[in-house]
Design a protein around this motif. Structure first.
Motif, PDB file in Angstrom:
ATOM      1  N   ARG A   7      12.906  -4.974  -6.142  1.00 25.32           N
ATOM      2  CA  ARG A   7      11.512  -4.358  -5.366  1.00 25.32           C
ATOM      3  C   ARG A   7      11.981  -3.998  -3.728  1.00 25.32           C
ATOM      4  NH1 ARG A   7       5.202  -6.350  -6.663  1.00 25.32           N
ATOM      5  NH2 ARG A   7       3.976  -5.001  -5.113  1.00 25.32           N
ATOM      6  N   MET A   8      11.191  -2.897  -3.691  1.00 27.75           N
ATOM      7  CA  MET A   8      11.889  -2.159  -3.045  1.00 27.75           C
ATOM      8  C   MET A   8      10.699  -0.675  -2.269  1.00 27.75           C
ATOM      9  SD  MET A   8      15.123  -0.888  -2.829  1.00 27.75           S
ATOM     10  CE  MET A   8      16.258  -3.082  -3.580  1.00 27.75           C
ATOM     11  N   ALA A   9      10.916  -0.449  -0.996  1.00 27.89           N
ATOM     12  CA  ALA A   9      10.335   1.218  -0.735  1.00 27.89           C
ATOM     13  C   ALA A   9      10.908   1.833  -1.554  1.00 27.89           C
ATOM     14  CB  ALA A   9      10.040   0.859   0.484  1.00 27.89           C
ATOM     15  N   ALA A  10      10.237   2.996  -1.883  1.00 30.15           N
ATOM     16  CA  ALA A  10      10.982   4.437  -2.890  1.00 30.15           C
ATOM     17  C   ALA A  10      11.117   4.911  -1.954  1.00 30.15           C
ATOM     18  CB  ALA A  10       9.334   4.918  -2.863  1.00 30.15           C
ATOM     19  N   SER A  11      11.141   5.285  -0.502  1.00 30.17           N
ATOM     20  CA  SER A  11      12.091   5.501   0.230  1.00 30.17           C
ATOM     21  C   SER A  11      13.696   5.702   0.349  1.00 30.17           C
ATOM     22  CB  SER A  11      11.631   5.573   1.367  1.00 30.17           C
ATOM     23  OG  SER A  11      11.376   4.027   1.875  1.00 30.17           O
ATOM     24  N   ASP A  12      14.078   3.770  -0.306  1.00 30.79           N
ATOM     25  CA  ASP A  12      14.952   3.506  -0.183  1.00 30.79           C
ATOM     26  C   ASP A  12      15.562   3.727  -1.424  1.00 30.79           C
ATOM     27  OD1 ASP A  12      15.102   2.115   3.128  1.00 30.79           O
ATOM     28  OD2 ASP A  12      14.736   0.310   1.926  1.00 30.79           O
ATOM     29  N   LEU A  13      15.023   3.510  -2.172  1.00 33.48           N
ATOM     30  CA  LEU A  13      15.163   4.170  -4.004  1.00 33.48           C
ATOM     31  C   LEU A  13      15.860   5.422  -3.820  1.00 33.48           C
ATOM     32  CD1 LEU A  13      12.758   2.319  -6.290  1.00 33.48           C
ATOM     33  CD2 LEU A  13      14.782   1.744  -5.820  1.00 33.48           C
ATOM     34  N   ALA A  60       3.824  -5.970 -14.501  1.00 29.31           N
ATOM     35  CA  ALA A  60       3.488  -7.745 -14.274  1.00 29.31           C
ATOM     36  C   ALA A  60       3.415  -7.690 -13.169  1.00 29.31           C
ATOM     37  CB  ALA A  60       3.450  -8.087 -15.559  1.00 29.31           C
ATOM     38  N   CYS A  61       5.094  -7.502 -12.529  1.00 29.11           N
ATOM     39  CA  CYS A  61       5.385  -7.307 -11.456  1.00 29.11           C
ATOM     40  C   CYS A  61       4.437  -6.605 -10.238  1.00 29.11           C
ATOM     41  CB  CYS A  61       6.695  -7.867 -11.379  1.00 29.11           C
ATOM     42  SG  CYS A  61       8.094  -8.610  -9.548  1.00 29.11           S
ATOM     43  N   LEU A  62       4.685  -5.296 -10.885  1.00 31.45           N
ATOM     44  CA  LEU A  62       3.949  -4.870  -9.471  1.00 31.45           C
ATOM     45  C   LEU A  62       2.202  -4.772  -9.329  1.00 31.45           C
ATOM     46  CD1 LEU A  62       5.202  -1.375 -10.869  1.00 31.45           C
ATOM     47  CD2 LEU A  62       5.682  -2.052  -8.375  1.00 31.45           C
ATOM     48  N   ARG A  63       1.994  -5.428 -10.381  1.00 26.19           N
ATOM     49  CA  ARG A  63       0.497  -5.683  -9.973  1.00 26.19           C
ATOM     50  C   ARG A  63       0.123  -6.904  -9.063  1.00 26.19           C
ATOM     51  NH1 ARG A  63       0.184  -4.716 -15.466  1.00 26.19           N
ATOM     52  NH2 ARG A  63       0.175  -7.224 -15.950  1.00 26.19           N
ATOM     53  N   ASN A  64       0.936  -7.399  -8.330  1.00 26.48           N
ATOM     54  CA  ASN A  64       1.192  -9.041  -7.860  1.00 26.48           C
ATOM     55  C   ASN A  64       2.338  -8.910  -6.596  1.00 26.48           C
ATOM     56  OD1 ASN A  64       1.899 -11.455  -6.083  1.00 26.48           O
ATOM     57  ND2 ASN A  64       1.927 -12.609  -8.337  1.00 26.48           N
ATOM     58  N   CYS A  65       1.540  -8.692  -5.376  1.00 23.76           N
ATOM     59  CA  CYS A  65       2.082  -7.908  -4.156  1.00 23.76           C
ATOM     60  C   CYS A  65       3.098  -8.837  -3.402  1.00 23.76           C
ATOM     61  CB  CYS A  65       1.100  -7.597  -3.196  1.00 23.76           C
ATOM     62  SG  CYS A  65       2.439  -7.005  -1.246  1.00 23.76           S
ATOM     63  N   THR A  66       3.365 -10.297  -3.897  1.00 21.92           N
ATOM     64  CA  THR A  66       4.439 -11.396  -3.749  1.00 21.92           C
ATOM     65  C   THR A  66       5.629 -10.955  -4.179  1.00 21.92           C
ATOM     66  OG1 THR A  66       2.974 -12.804  -4.986  1.00 21.92           O
ATOM     67  CG2 THR A  66       2.478 -12.820  -2.288  1.00 21.92           C
ATOM     68  N   CYS A  67       5.298 -10.712  -5.582  1.00 27.94           N
ATOM     69  CA  CYS A  67       6.727 -10.737  -6.586  1.00 27.94           C
ATOM     70  C   CYS A  67       7.597  -9.445  -6.080  1.00 27.94           C
ATOM     71  CB  CYS A  67       5.876 -10.372  -8.257  1.00 27.94           C
ATOM     72  SG  CYS A  67       7.482  -9.659  -9.270  1.00 27.94           S
ATOM     73  N   VAL A  68       8.952 -10.369  -6.127  1.00 25.62           N
ATOM     74  CA  VAL A  68      10.012  -9.607  -5.591  1.00 25.62           C
ATOM     75  C   VAL A  68      11.078  -8.954  -6.387  1.00 25.62           C
ATOM     76  CG1 VAL A  68      10.010 -11.031  -3.345  1.00 25.62           C
ATOM     77  CG2 VAL A  68      10.825 -11.529  -4.999  1.00 25.62           C
ATOM     78  N   ALA A  69      11.118  -9.225  -7.555  1.00 22.85           N
ATOM     79  CA  ALA A  69      11.737  -9.548  -8.673  1.00 22.85           C
ATOM     80  C   ALA A  69      11.544  -9.776  -9.868  1.00 22.85           C
ATOM     81  CB  ALA A  69      12.943  -9.578  -8.343  1.00 22.85           C
ATOM     82  N   SER A  94       1.076  -1.122   0.057  1.00 21.48           N
ATOM     83  CA  SER A  94       0.261   0.086  -0.059  1.00 21.48           C
ATOM     84  C   SER A  94       1.078   1.519  -0.054  1.00 21.48           C
ATOM     85  CB  SER A  94      -0.986   0.539   1.579  1.00 21.48           C
ATOM     86  OG  SER A  94      -0.265  -0.334   2.419  1.00 21.48           O
ATOM     87  N   ALA A  95       2.365   0.954   0.330  1.00 25.69           N
ATOM     88  CA  ALA A  95       2.994   1.841   0.071  1.00 25.69           C
ATOM     89  C   ALA A  95       3.906   2.317  -1.237  1.00 25.69           C
ATOM     90  CB  ALA A  95       4.454   1.929   1.600  1.00 25.69           C
ATOM     91  N   PRO A  96       4.462   3.878  -1.370  1.00 27.74           N
ATOM     92  CA  PRO A  96       5.416   3.354  -3.273  1.00 27.74           C
ATOM     93  C   PRO A  96       6.741   3.173  -3.200  1.00 27.74           C
ATOM     94  CG  PRO A  96       4.628   5.962  -1.771  1.00 27.74           C
ATOM     95  CD  PRO A  96       4.855   4.590  -0.632  1.00 27.74           C
ATOM     96  N   GLN A  97       6.474   2.028  -4.383  1.00 27.18           N
ATOM     97  CA  GLN A  97       7.626   0.909  -3.874  1.00 27.18           C
ATOM     98  C   GLN A  97       7.823   0.851  -5.891  1.00 27.18           C
ATOM     99  OE1 GLN A  97       5.681  -2.851  -2.741  1.00 27.18           O
ATOM    100  NE2 GLN A  97       6.106  -2.754  -1.864  1.00 27.18           N
ATOM    101  N   GLY A  98       9.366   0.638  -5.876  1.00 29.91           N
ATOM    102  CA  GLY A  98       9.257   0.874  -7.061  1.00 29.91           C
ATOM    103  C   GLY A  98      10.589  -0.389  -7.188  1.00 29.91           C
ATOM    104  N   PHE A  99      11.266  -0.760  -8.123  1.00 34.09           N
ATOM    105  CA  PHE A  99      12.702  -1.171  -8.390  1.00 34.09           C
ATOM    106  C   PHE A  99      14.429  -1.084  -8.412  1.00 34.09           C
ATOM    107  CE2 PHE A  99      10.283  -5.426  -9.362  1.00 34.09           C
ATOM    108  CZ  PHE A  99       8.875  -4.683  -9.184  1.00 34.09           C
ATOM    109  N   ARG A 100      15.255  -1.500  -7.866  1.00 29.25           N
ATOM    110  CA  ARG A 100      16.003  -1.322  -7.796  1.00 29.25           C
ATOM    111  C   ARG A 100      16.933  -1.920  -8.863  1.00 29.25           C
ATOM    112  NH1 ARG A 100      19.751   2.390  -5.132  1.00 29.25           N
ATOM    113  NH2 ARG A 100      18.263   2.211  -3.546  1.00 29.25           N
ATOM    114  N   VAL A 116       9.172  -2.414 -19.738  1.00 26.96           N
ATOM    115  CA  VAL A 116       8.082  -1.095 -18.801  1.00 26.96           C
ATOM    116  C   VAL A 116       7.280  -2.508 -18.331  1.00 26.96           C
ATOM    117  CG1 VAL A 116       6.736   0.180 -18.784  1.00 26.96           C
ATOM    118  CG2 VAL A 116       8.160   0.221 -19.502  1.00 26.96           C
ATOM    119  N   ASP A 117       6.533  -3.702 -19.558  1.00 27.30           N
ATOM    120  CA  ASP A 117       5.349  -4.619 -19.250  1.00 27.30           C
ATOM    121  C   ASP A 117       5.523  -5.681 -17.765  1.00 27.30           C
ATOM    122  OD1 ASP A 117       4.250  -3.367 -21.011  1.00 27.30           O
ATOM    123  OD2 ASP A 117       4.714  -4.604 -22.947  1.00 27.30           O
TER     124      ASP A 117
END
Length: 774
Positions: A421-427, A380-389, A346-352, A375-376
């Motif tokens: 995948r990680m929190a936007a604050s860490d990115l 696809a990973c962001l849509r699934n909360c259990t996807c980690v990378a 539920s918090a902002p997330q992104g990818f490193r 991008v696709d």
């Protein structure tokens, strides 16, 4: 005109026909024929392979196997009755009218017993006029009259893969092809290691020790496995990987039809691609799959990144921290890393982006083979909360991971991109892992000469060694003095300081840093880092508490033979298994250090040379080394090769057995050095007199005799007469080996060395440098 009797003509014709039949290679066996264990062979039509009964080295058991015909060292690629040997030469090979291959033997009661049969794998359809045939590929097949294969040995690999064999799966029949190691060099029965293709998710090849994963090659990316660099343009083989609706498998082929190559998993779990070198008369290691500590499966734990060319091999990706900090600081990385900020969908997330990786272990990921953009795949990973990378590969498209990421390795070049995948604050954090401080504030990771290593500053080293005090000095060699030290973390170190008056300089210093940082073996000393400050040049090693006590009253025979075998294994790694093919050039007792458990470690690589491609020897105008250990061809002509190190090894073995030094050895009955003394005793049939009188009883006489004989084989005058280190280790490790008789050693008296007129040196163990005019 001479007239021959009709009887003579008939006999002559019969003999001629028999001779003609025997002179043609026979590659087939029919149901009305047999092959006995009496030298009767099947030979493939192109004479590439032979099939017959054989015994492994130093074993009396008999097996039916296939081996290369044109390799003088018999090298089986397949063994039929590997788990059921025959104890004598009564073995018989037949094929039945139903296409079943059978190996039988006679018991002591003259009863015929079947020891192996292909019946469990034969097809249910009755064959038509079956024959057994050995093909030029090394494949043993049962064919029916129409030419179809009813059975083939390639479907049942042992420890070896040759070109055309498969490692993987037939998805239609669920047939699996995998390798299984021999139990020992003398026993081809199923050993501890299996090498299999894991077809879940991205196909990857995995080495198991029992049921435990030992090594993972990584996923196929269209060029190689796991992001490894592609084979060099001069490589003798091409990798081939097939993925379709029917098959998923790996195989390879020779680029040159005349080449002889094989991929093998040996009894210790090492995975090697070897090619036969006819000029040297030995198998040459092209690739060893497990090249460094990072190839140990999941060595850095979940989310940990491994890089072998730095001191702290494991580190956490930016945005992650060690799960167990205290264990991590002690070098126990198995707990791995955790996110600095826990995942919250539920918090902002992104990818490193983590570039240049061996992608993580594949048990928990999904693959979308459709054409997707980066991008696709991200969406696809962001849509699934259990996807980690996720990763986008050229072969498999979009790949996403679930669960913890295991067994990731960083490459300096090549590799694949992974997005974690990680929190936007860490990115938002700007962390450069190459400039992060490590345990000691006076240490940092730097790049110098394109090499990542730990750089110590002068103040840290000076403090650790009590300002290089004499009480901390533990030795001195041609490079300069060596000091014992202790870092603020409590870690003990050995500091080798380049002397300004040393004959060696920055070239040797740089050579040692570059070489040893790329070498990882339990019998090589570990380089921790270096110190470069103005004119100061220092190397920092792990401290060896037992120094170089390879001779002395505290060493019983068990310790001595363990030291000898350990040195041999380290030297074999340098010569064959390291991938660099390193010649040490200054192998001597002073450069063998012992750890707490008296395990030997080869040290001092300042004079070492690495060879590439098909280079095996070289000449130099600058002879560098230590008299008493240098081979004749090197000391006199500047010619060095792996056999030069073999000579030095032989000298050390005689020193370890006798407790005496080669140079400075004295006997009232002659003026020979230790080599000459050993040679004299050997020829007199009295080598027992060479034994160190301080060895504790009981001394295994036969084992010590064998070591002396191996040592004398190593110090023979002519380099071509000396064994390779692989042969040396086989002779040392095997029970009751049959060894060749040694010939005259080189430099078996002090006068021989002095008469070269090249240089004179004291008997002290110092490294010398000698320049030669052209």
């Amino acid at each position: 005109m001479m007239v021959f009797p009709l009887t003579f003509i008939c006999i002559f014709t019969l003999l001629l026909s028999l001779f003609t039949k025997l002179s043609v290679a026979i590659d087939t066996l029919s149901p009305d024929e047999t092959r006995t264990d009496n030298g009767e062979l099947l030979v493939s039509s192109g004479e590439a392979f032979e099939l017959g009964f054989f015994s492994p080295p130093y074993s009396n058991n008999r097996y039916l196997g296939i081996w290369f015909k044109n390799v003088p060292i018999r090298t089986p690629i397949w063994v039929a009755n590997k788990n059921n040997p025959i104890s004598d030469s009564s073995g018989l090979l037949t094929i039945t009218a139903t296409g079943n291959i059978i190996i039988t033997t006679n018991t002591t009661t003259n009863q015929t017993t079947t020891v192996w049969s292909s019946s469990n794998s034969s097809p249910p359809t009755p064959p038509n006029n079956p024959i057994l045939q050995l093909l030029d590929s090394g494949n043993l097949v049962v064919k029916n009259g129409g030419g179809d294969y009813l059975w083939q040995s390639f479907d049942y690999p042992c420890d070896t893969l040759v070109p055309g064999m498969k490692l993987g799966w037939n998805l239609r029949t669920n047939q699996e092809w995998f390798l299984t190691s021999w139990k020992t060099l003398q026993d081809p029965s199923s050993g501890d290691y299996t090498y299999k293709l894991d077809r879940r998710g991205l196909p990857q090849i995995v080495l198991y020790q029992g049921s435990t994963v030992n090594y993972r090659g990584g996923s196929w990316d269209g060029v190689g496995f796991g992001g490894d660099p592609p084979l060099p343009t001069k490589a003798v083989v091409d990798n081939i990987f097939i993925i379709n609706a029917i098959d998923v498998y790996y195989t390879f082929k020779n680029r040159d039809d005349t080449a002889i190559s094989r991929f093998v998993v040996n009894q210790t779990g090492s995975l090697q691609l070897l090619t036969w070198n006819e000029r040297l008369g030995e198998w040459f290691n092209l690739i060893t799959m497990q090249r460094d500590a990072c190839d140990v499966y999941a060595t850095c734990g979940p989310y940990g990144l491994c890089r072998f060319d730095v001191l702290a091999a494991c580190n956490c990706p930016n945005g992650f921290i060690p799960r167990l900090q205290q264990e991590w600081d002690r070098g126990d990385w198995s707990g791995g890393c955790v996110r600095r900020t826990p995942m919250n969908c539920s918090a902002p997330q992104g990818f490193r982006k983590l570039p240049g990786l061996k992608l993580p272990e594949s048990s928990y990921f999904l693959v979308d083979m459709t054409k997707m953009s980066l991008v696709d795949c991200k969406e696809a990973c962001l849509r699934n909360c259990t996807c980690v990378a996720f990763s986008l590969t050229s072969v498999s498209g979009c790949v996403v991971w679930f669960g913890e990421l295991l067994d990731m390795k960083e490459f300096s070049e090549h590799g694949q991109d992974l997005y974690i995948r990680m929190a936007a604050s860490d990115l938002a954090r700007r962390l450069d892992k190459r400039n992060q401080k490590v345990q000691d504030n006076n240490q940092r990771i730097v790049e110098e000469e394109d090499l990542a290593l730990l750089l110590f500053d002068l103040a840290t080293v000076s403090s650790a060694t009590n300002n290089f005090s004499l009480t901390n000095k533990i030795g001195e060699g041609g490079f300069g003095p060596v000091y014992r030290g202790e870092l603020t973390t409590g870690k003990e170190i050995a500091v080798k300081r380049l002397s300004k008056t040393s004959g060696q300089g920055f070239t040797e210093f740089k050579n040692e840093v570059i070489l040893i940082s790329k070498l990882q073996h339990r019998n090589l000393v570990r380089l921790l880092g270096c110190c470069i400050h103005e004119e100061e040049r220092m190397l920092i090693y792990e401290y060896m508490p037992n120094k170089n006590r390879t001779r002395g009253i505290s060493l019983d025979w068990k310790k001595r033979i363990d030291i000898i075998v350990g040195i041999a294994r380290g030297l074999l790694y340098l010569h064959r298994d390291s991938g660099l093919r390193v010649i040490h050039r200054d192998l001597k007792a002073g450069n063998i250090l012992l750890d707490n458990e008296m395990n030997p470690k080869i040290a001092d690589f300042g004079l070492a040379r690495s060879f590439g491609g098909d280079q095996f020897e070289e000449n130099t105008n600058r002879v560098i080394g230590t008299y008493g250990y240098m081979s004749p061809e090197y000391a006199i002509n500047g010619h060095f090769s792996m056999k030069s190190d073999v000579f030095s090894f032989g000298v050390m073995v005689l020193e370890i057995v006798s407790g005496k030094k080669n140079r400075g050895f004295y006997d009232p009955d002659h003026d020979l050095n230790l080599l000459g003394h050993a040679w004299k005793l050997w020829n007199e049939g009295n080598p027992i007199k060479l034994f160190d009188v301080f060895m504790e009883d009981p001394v295994p006489t036969s084992e010590v005799f064998r070591c002396i004989q191996v040592a004398l084989l190593c110090v023979q005058q002519r380099p071509e007469d000396r064994p390779t280190m692989s042969s040396v280790l086989l002779m040392l490790d095997s029970e009751n080996p049959v060894l060749p008789m040694p010939k005259q050693p080189g430099f078996y008296s002090e006068s021989q060395l002095s008469s070269t007129g090249k240089h004179h040196c004291t008997t002290n163990e110092v490294t010398i440098t000698m320049l030669r005019g052209r």
